[in-house]
Design a protein around this motif. Structure first.
Motif, PDB file in Angstrom:
ATOM      1  N   THR A 183       4.961  51.934 122.349  1.00  8.36           N
ATOM      2  CA  THR A 183       6.096  51.730 123.107  1.00  8.36           C
ATOM      3  C   THR A 183       5.942  52.267 124.310  1.00  8.36           C
ATOM      4  N   HIS A 184       4.084  51.964 124.631  1.00  6.53           N
ATOM      5  CA  HIS A 184       3.844  52.678 125.941  1.00  6.53           C
ATOM      6  C   HIS A 184       2.950  52.096 126.226  1.00  6.53           C
ATOM      7  N   GLN A 185       2.879  51.738 127.625  1.00  7.68           N
ATOM      8  CA  GLN A 185       2.219  49.946 128.240  1.00  7.68           C
ATOM      9  C   GLN A 185       1.339  51.511 129.332  1.00  7.68           C
ATOM     10  N   GLU A 186      -0.030  51.457 129.484  1.00  6.54           N
ATOM     11  CA  GLU A 186      -0.344  52.769 130.367  1.00  6.54           C
ATOM     12  C   GLU A 186      -1.991  51.066 130.407  1.00  6.54           C
ATOM     13  N   ARG A 187      -2.309  51.810 131.861  1.00  9.16           N
ATOM     14  CA  ARG A 187      -3.797  50.722 132.104  1.00  9.16           C
ATOM     15  C   ARG A 187      -4.402  51.191 131.458  1.00  9.16           C
ATOM     16  N   ARG A 188      -5.467  50.046 131.393  1.00  6.95           N
ATOM     17  CA  ARG A 188      -7.151  50.400 131.171  1.00  6.95           C
ATOM     18  C   ARG A 188      -7.785  51.553 132.128  1.00  6.95           C
ATOM     19  N   GLY A 189      -7.856  52.106 131.133  1.00  5.63           N
ATOM     20  CA  GLY A 189      -8.807  53.165 131.975  1.00  5.63           C
ATOM     21  C   GLY A 189      -9.385  54.340 131.680  1.00  5.63           C
ATOM     22  N   ASP A 190     -10.944  54.788 132.114  1.00  7.46           N
ATOM     23  CA  ASP A 190     -11.689  55.520 131.473  1.00  7.46           C
ATOM     24  C   ASP A 190     -11.336  57.205 132.078  1.00  7.46           C
ATOM     25  N   TYR A 191     -11.778  58.639 131.490  1.00 14.21           N
ATOM     26  CA  TYR A 191     -11.457  59.779 132.183  1.00 14.21           C
ATOM     27  C   TYR A 191     -11.723  60.784 130.982  1.00 14.21           C
ATOM     28  N   VAL A 192     -12.252  61.785 132.090  1.00 17.63           N
ATOM     29  CA  VAL A 192     -12.865  62.775 131.336  1.00 17.63           C
ATOM     30  C   VAL A 192     -11.798  64.056 132.202  1.00 17.63           C
ATOM     31  N   HIS A 197     -13.496  62.507 126.625  1.00 19.61           N
ATOM     32  CA  HIS A 197     -13.613  61.992 127.840  1.00 19.61           C
ATOM     33  C   HIS A 197     -12.703  60.867 126.494  1.00 19.61           C
ATOM     34  N   VAL A 198     -11.548  60.114 127.599  1.00 19.95           N
ATOM     35  CA  VAL A 198      -9.993  59.926 127.182  1.00 19.95           C
ATOM     36  C   VAL A 198     -10.461  58.430 127.780  1.00 19.95           C
ATOM     37  N   ARG A 199      -9.973  57.276 126.519  1.00 19.63           N
ATOM     38  CA  ARG A 199     -10.097  55.538 127.355  1.00 19.63           C
ATOM     39  C   ARG A 199      -8.948  54.982 126.991  1.00 19.63           C
ATOM     40  N   ALA A 200      -8.128  54.770 128.261  1.00 18.31           N
ATOM     41  CA  ALA A 200      -7.048  54.359 127.764  1.00 18.31           C
ATOM     42  C   ALA A 200      -6.754  52.550 127.008  1.00 18.31           C
ATOM     43  N   VAL A 201      -6.326  51.779 126.703  1.00 17.91           N
ATOM     44  CA  VAL A 201      -7.002  50.148 126.577  1.00 17.91           C
ATOM     45  C   VAL A 201      -5.056  49.813 125.508  1.00 17.91           C
ATOM     46  N   PRO A 202      -4.714  48.608 127.124  1.00 17.19           N
ATOM     47  CA  PRO A 202      -3.623  48.370 126.538  1.00 17.19           C
ATOM     48  C   PRO A 202      -3.300  47.017 125.308  1.00 17.19           C
ATOM     49  N   MET A 203      -3.042  47.533 124.449  1.00 12.83           N
ATOM     50  CA  MET A 203      -3.023  46.583 123.376  1.00 12.83           C
ATOM     51  C   MET A 203      -1.751  46.717 122.246  1.00 12.83           C
ATOM     52  N   ALA A 204      -1.544  45.574 121.768  1.00  8.55           N
ATOM     53  CA  ALA A 204      -0.589  44.927 121.024  1.00  8.55           C
ATOM     54  C   ALA A 204       0.744  45.242 121.257  1.00  8.55           C
ATOM     55  N   LEU A 221     -15.302  51.114 118.486  1.00 12.72           N
ATOM     56  CA  LEU A 221     -13.948  51.442 117.460  1.00 12.72           C
ATOM     57  C   LEU A 221     -12.725  50.823 118.619  1.00 12.72           C
ATOM     58  N   GLU A 222     -13.350  50.364 119.834  1.00 11.65           N
ATOM     59  CA  GLU A 222     -11.830  49.034 120.436  1.00 11.65           C
ATOM     60  C   GLU A 222     -11.430  48.422 120.171  1.00 11.65           C
TER      61      GLU A 222
END
Length: 240
Positions: A183-192, A197-204, A221-222
């Motif tokens: 239920t959450h829409q996050e912009r794509r991004g890579d963070y530390v 390391h954290v990667r957020a990907v809009p999906m489904a 994995l993505e």
């Protein structure tokens, strides 16, 4: 009762549990640890607010009233005002720290969540597909294809105010934690954050998040989870 419902009710009063909450906690190590931490915070706040009354305070107040020491009374009120303000500040700080965790950027919330559930990284045997599909179904999500191989942990968990499916994949380079937030829409991004390391990907119609000390497996994995959540391009287009 799932983890999100348990933690919402626990947040209202960590000292009270319904029979349903007790039953859930006995079978969920993550929520049992969360309850222990919540009770610790409540105890720390209670102790910080228990300001001892100085010995002989009543006698000194009566003496000040009898002799008209107005200046003494003013200084006493000021001193106790500072003590009361300090107690309120301690309580507000504790509440503020809770709110910070709830509304911090997604990468920080995910890393904090991992610190609260270290037991998730202790399992290594792959789960049956049905055990992986179950928490998705509890979040109202039906997978479009089989999940990637190697998921050793899968539970519906709250991340801040959001519901998620929390999974772990013990890859050769080190465990990768996978979150799907339907239920959450996050912009794509890579963070530390804190060395992770954290990667957020809009999906489904939601967000897939990958968290690991080593990000070398993130691309593969993505792609695997996109196929599981959205299906192949042909499937997504409606081809037979």
């Amino acid at each position: 009762m799932n983890c999100l419902e348990y933690r919402r009710q626990l947040g209202a009063d960590p000292r009270r549990e319904t029979p349903e909450m007790q039953e859930h906690r006995r079978g969920c190590a993550g929520c049992a640890a969360h309850q222990a931490r919540s009770l610790g915070v409540e105890l720390a706040l209670k102790r910080s607010l228990q300001v001892p009354v100085p010995e002989g305070l009543a006698e000194r107040i009566l003496l000040a009233q009898a002799t008209g020491e107005r200046g003494v009374r003013t200084r006493r009120r000021r001193r106790w005002g500072w003590l009361a303000a300090a107690a309120v500040l301690v309580a507000a700080f504790g509440i503020g720290m809770r709110q910070l965790q709830l509304f911090a950027p997604l990468a920080r919330q995910l890393v904090v969540h991992l610190q609260h559930e270290p037991e998730a990284l202790m399992t290594h045997a792959p789960l049956p597909v049905a055990e992986i599909e179950r928490p998705f179904a509890q979040r109202g999500v039906t997978l479009a294809a089989a999940p990637p191989a190697g998921v050793s942990y899968a539970q519906p968990c709250p991340v801040g105010m959001m519901g998620s499916v929390h999974m772990v994949m013990p890859e050769p380079e080190g465990p990768v934690t996978v979150f799907f937030l339907p239920t959450h829409q996050e912009r794509r991004g890579d963070y530390v954050d804190q060395g992770m390391h954290v990667r957020a990907v809009p999906m489904a119609a939601g967000t897939l998040a990958l968290v690991a000390a080593d990000s070398s497996r993130f691309d593969a994995l993505e792609a695997g989870w996109r196929n599981s959540l959205e299906g192949s391009p042909a499937t997504a287009a409606g081809s037979p």
